[in-house]
Design a protein around this motif. Structure first.
Motif, PDB file in Angstrom:
ATOM      1  N   PRO A 213       0.841  -1.209   0.000  1.00  0.00           N
ATOM      2  CA  PRO A 213       0.000   0.000   0.000  1.00  0.00           C
ATOM      3  C   PRO A 213       0.875   1.258   0.000  1.00  0.00           C
ATOM      4  O   PRO A 213       1.839   1.346   0.767  1.00  0.00           O
ATOM      5  CB  PRO A 213      -0.801  -0.133   1.305  1.00  0.00           C
ATOM      6  N   GLN A 214       0.569   2.209  -0.855  1.00  0.00           N
ATOM      7  CA  GLN A 214       1.425   3.389  -0.981  1.00  0.00           C
ATOM      8  C   GLN A 214       1.447   4.250   0.282  1.00  0.00           C
ATOM      9  O   GLN A 214       2.362   5.047   0.480  1.00  0.00           O
ATOM     10  CB  GLN A 214       0.983   4.234  -2.172  1.00  0.00           C
ATOM     11  N   SER A 215       0.471   4.046   1.146  1.00  0.00           N
ATOM     12  CA  SER A 215       0.445   4.800   2.400  1.00  0.00           C
ATOM     13  C   SER A 215       1.225   4.106   3.515  1.00  0.00           C
ATOM     14  O   SER A 215       1.378   4.660   4.606  1.00  0.00           O
ATOM     15  CB  SER A 215      -1.007   5.000   2.857  1.00  0.00           C
ATOM     16  N   PHE A 216       1.728   2.884   3.226  1.00  0.00           N
ATOM     17  CA  PHE A 216       2.397   2.107   4.266  1.00  0.00           C
ATOM     18  C   PHE A 216       3.845   2.553   4.444  1.00  0.00           C
ATOM     19  O   PHE A 216       4.588   2.720   3.474  1.00  0.00           O
ATOM     20  CB  PHE A 216       2.355   0.611   3.925  1.00  0.00           C
ATOM     21  N   HIS A 217       4.250   2.703   5.710  1.00  0.00           N
ATOM     22  CA  HIS A 217       5.644   2.989   6.064  1.00  0.00           C
ATOM     23  C   HIS A 217       5.954   2.183   7.317  1.00  0.00           C
ATOM     24  O   HIS A 217       5.220   2.264   8.304  1.00  0.00           O
ATOM     25  CB  HIS A 217       5.864   4.487   6.332  1.00  0.00           C
ATOM     26  N   GLY A 218       7.005   1.397   7.256  1.00  0.00           N
ATOM     27  CA  GLY A 218       7.345   0.576   8.413  1.00  0.00           C
ATOM     28  C   GLY A 218       7.909  -0.764   7.986  1.00  0.00           C
ATOM     29  O   GLY A 218       8.448  -0.913   6.882  1.00  0.00           O
ATOM     30  N   THR A 219       7.763  -1.761   8.857  1.00  0.00           N
ATOM     31  CA  THR A 219       8.353  -3.073   8.626  1.00  0.00           C
ATOM     32  C   THR A 219       7.334  -4.059   8.071  1.00  0.00           C
ATOM     33  O   THR A 219       6.242  -4.217   8.635  1.00  0.00           O
ATOM     34  CB  THR A 219       8.940  -3.644   9.931  1.00  0.00           C
ATOM     35  N   VAL A 220       7.691  -4.674   6.964  1.00  0.00           N
ATOM     36  CA  VAL A 220       6.876  -5.741   6.380  1.00  0.00           C
ATOM     37  C   VAL A 220       7.382  -7.070   6.914  1.00  0.00           C
ATOM     38  O   VAL A 220       8.588  -7.337   6.902  1.00  0.00           O
ATOM     39  CB  VAL A 220       6.958  -5.719   4.842  1.00  0.00           C
ATOM     40  N   VAL A 221       6.476  -7.896   7.402  1.00  0.00           N
ATOM     41  CA  VAL A 221       6.822  -9.207   7.947  1.00  0.00           C
ATOM     42  C   VAL A 221       6.044 -10.269   7.174  1.00  0.00           C
ATOM     43  O   VAL A 221       4.808 -10.241   7.143  1.00  0.00           O
ATOM     44  CB  VAL A 221       6.487  -9.303   9.449  1.00  0.00           C
ATOM     45  N   ILE A 222       6.774 -11.184   6.530  1.00  0.00           N
ATOM     46  CA  ILE A 222       6.136 -12.231   5.723  1.00  0.00           C
ATOM     47  C   ILE A 222       6.472 -13.599   6.302  1.00  0.00           C
ATOM     48  O   ILE A 222       7.643 -13.937   6.464  1.00  0.00           O
ATOM     49  CB  ILE A 222       6.600 -12.155   4.253  1.00  0.00           C
ATOM     50  N   HIS A 223       5.437 -14.367   6.625  1.00  0.00           N
ATOM     51  CA  HIS A 223       5.601 -15.717   7.150  1.00  0.00           C
ATOM     52  C   HIS A 223       5.395 -16.718   6.004  1.00  0.00           C
ATOM     53  O   HIS A 223       4.272 -16.874   5.519  1.00  0.00           O
ATOM     54  CB  HIS A 223       4.595 -15.990   8.263  1.00  0.00           C
ATOM     55  N   PHE A 224       6.465 -17.383   5.584  1.00  0.00           N
ATOM     56  CA  PHE A 224       6.377 -18.408   4.539  1.00  0.00           C
ATOM     57  C   PHE A 224       6.264 -19.792   5.188  1.00  0.00           C
ATOM     58  O   PHE A 224       6.878 -20.053   6.220  1.00  0.00           O
ATOM     59  CB  PHE A 224       7.608 -18.379   3.639  1.00  0.00           C
ATOM     60  N   GLY A 225       5.500 -20.672   4.567  1.00  0.00           N
ATOM     61  CA  GLY A 225       5.387 -22.047   5.063  1.00  0.00           C
ATOM     62  C   GLY A 225       4.405 -22.205   6.200  1.00  0.00           C
ATOM     63  O   GLY A 225       4.431 -23.221   6.907  1.00  0.00           O
TER      64      GLY A 225
END
Length: 250
Positions: free
Chosen positions: A165-177
């Motif tokens: 999202p263009q309004s997002f600022h911060g840390t992206v956390v992706i859980h794989f598996g």
């Protein structure tokens, strides 16, 4: 009319027989794939096939009185010439005698020689007017296998798209598996990860090993612009098989 249609089939099957031999040898002997170069293989070899080999094939298809072994020998010689032309198109320079001993050149000779052999078989069937159905069925397999292999390799080399999202600022956390979550969605042949507003995304899919494109999207999911993000970190989750990827969006 029937003879012309069969010639078209022989011409197409012969080309893809060469592609299949190239890819098969690369996988079985070198345990390698073309990866992102898969689409380039067609661009490297098809011009030589269409403008150098196929016209000669057309003459030989009508050359009914020659022995099949003579046909095959002549076509293999032509295969060497075609392989030489491919090295020039690849930007490897003018062909020299030393190229005969290079693995790359040998693979292209194998490609065109395999094509020559299949064309010789097709010519023999046309002369004897027997075996059309068997050749048709074999041709379907010969055409399908390399196309499927090339498409698979091209798809594997495509980057994964992260829609942020263009309004997002911060840390992206992706859980794989994460087995309780859905797999990564696909759009127009690309795997697309839609990062939610809270920045946390979970999927049952394993972490892709290919590249990543980070793209900002508006409220409707339309792409706005691609951004460059570095500093991705990886760690294992508390649950077995879960890998967590993190990066910061400025």
């Amino acid at each position: 009319m029937k003879q012309k249609l069969f010639y078209v089939l022989v011409a197409i099957a012969s080309y893809f027989a060469g592609i299949l031999a190239y890819l098969g040898y690369l996988a079985l002997v070198y345990d390698q794939t073309l990866g992102s170069d898969s689409s380039k293989l067609i661009g490297w070899t098809l011009p030589s096939y269409l403008f150098l080999i196929l016209p000669f094939y057309t003459l030989m298809f009508r050359w009914r009185k020659s022995a099949i072994f003579l046909r095959t020998a002549l076509l293999i010689v032509l295969s060497i010439i075609a392989a030489a032309s491919v090295t020039v198109m690849m930007g490897l320079g003018i062909w020299g005698i030393q190229n005969l001993f290079s693995p790359e050149f040998g693979l292209f000779i194998l490609l065109f020689a395999s094509s020559a052999i299949v064309f010789s078989v097709g010519s023999l069937i046309a002369i004897k007017e027997k075996g059309y159905l068997i050749f048709l069925l074999a041709s379907l397999v010969i055409i399908y296998l390399p196309i499927n292999m090339l498409v698979s390799e091209v798809e594997k080399s495509r980057p994964v798209i992260h829609h942020i999202p263009q309004s997002f600022h911060g840390t992206v956390v992706i859980h794989f598996g994460d087995s309780s979550s859905p797999p990564i969605s696909k759009k127009k042949g690309y795997e697309v990860i839609n990062i939610p507003e809270n920045g946390i995304y979970k999927t049952s899919s394993p972490r892709p090993v290919r590249g990543i494109r980070h793209v900002l999207v508006d409220e409707l999911g339309n792409e706005v612009k691609e951004i460059s993000i570095s500093g991705e970190t990886m760690k294992y989750g508390s649950n077995p098989g879960v890998t967590i990827s993190e990066y910061t969006v400025p």
